[in-house]
Design a protein around this motif. Sequence first.
Motif, short mmCIF file in Angstrom:
data_model
loop_
_atom_site.label_atom_id
_atom_site.label_comp_id
_atom_site.label_asym_id
_atom_site.label_seq_id
_atom_site.Cartn_x
_atom_site.Cartn_y
_atom_site.Cartn_z
N LEU A 91 0.78 -0.99 0.62
CA LEU A 91 0.06 0.21 -0.33
C LEU A 91 0.84 1.07 -0.21
N GLY A 92 2.11 1.25 0.69
CA GLY A 92 2.85 2.20 0.62
C GLY A 92 4.04 2.82 -0.43
N LEU A 104 3.82 5.21 -7.18
CA LEU A 104 3.29 5.22 -8.18
C LEU A 104 2.80 5.02 -8.62
N ARG A 105 1.21 5.12 -8.32
CA ARG A 105 0.14 5.86 -8.82
C ARG A 105 -0.11 7.30 -9.12
N LYS A 116 20.68 -4.57 -2.06
CA LYS A 116 21.24 -2.79 -0.97
C LYS A 116 20.29 -2.09 -0.98
N LEU A 117 18.70 -2.63 -1.18
CA LEU A 117 17.55 -2.52 -1.81
C LEU A 117 16.93 -1.51 -0.22
N PRO A 118 16.30 -0.53 0.06
CA PRO A 118 16.39 0.84 0.47
C PRO A 118 14.83 -0.21 1.05
N ALA A 141 9.42 5.15 0.23
CA ALA A 141 9.86 6.09 -1.08
C ALA A 141 11.08 5.91 -1.23
N GLY A 142 11.85 5.27 -1.02
CA GLY A 142 13.17 4.10 -1.86
C GLY A 142 13.13 3.64 -2.52
#
Length: 299
Positions: free
Chosen positions: A22-23, A28-29, A99-101, A105-106
């Motif tokens: 959801l976040g 994205l939308r 190393k993904l956030p 937001a990241g």
Amino acid sequence: MRQFTAVVNPTAGGATSAAALLGVARLLREAGAGLEAEYSHSLAHARELARRAGDRGRVVLAVGGDGMAGGIGGALSGTGALLGLVPAGRGNDFARALKLPTDPAGLARVLLDGEPRSVDTIEVTSAVHDRAVVLGSVYAGVDALANHHANSARLLRGTASYYAGALRAVAGWRATRYRVTVDGEEHAFTGYTVVAANSGYYGFNRLIAPAAEVDDGLLEVVMIHDAPRWLFFKLMNELETGAHVHRPQVRVLRGREIRIEADRAIPYGADGEVEAAVPVTARVLPGALRVLTEPARTS
């Protein structure tokens, strides 16, 4: 603008996966991207949904933990489809290796502007599984048993469930004679476990193979030899930093194809919820999967 299909298993992780999506979905939308969600009722169904979405040219989002990432990543391996990860599990080990956030937001930034990176996958074959493809690692021995106990835990979660599972597994473990063949060369030893690692992390953020790279076309083979139980638990604590590889009881090799056999039917496991008994063969598939990672920084 990229078009996304999120594959979610609502029964895995309770509301965690839905909340994580959801976040990110809102961001994205708001950016103008298209997003649809598909809800699976099993990992096999999730793989099917992922393949269909990939065939339509959509970016497939694996929403969940390492089982979901491994299952969907394996399904897309070799297809040319693009994978995005929305980590929502207990370990998120492959996402950590990339190393993904972890913040919405990241993650949204990676999914919208990230660069496709070709990473290796692992083909797993055994008498039970004719062929499965996973992302992170294949492990046989006491850690597979510990992971099984952790996944079965009802009261504990995350690292606590893994430690409890490990205690239970080690308490009842008896020394096993392994035969490990790495690119045709046989290595025999008595001990606890063998891990063929594409990603450095496994087992809820344990750094089992510090030198592992997800895109070098090789697997790190970590073999933990027989040791007193108290020393094995010290080794477990050293998995937080990778310091265990300097112990004389730990041997590390590298190879493209690894076959693991033992003197009894010990369990093995892998990302994508593959669980069976040895013998098992793990073979690296170089650059077989495209996954979104952090966008390049410009000066």
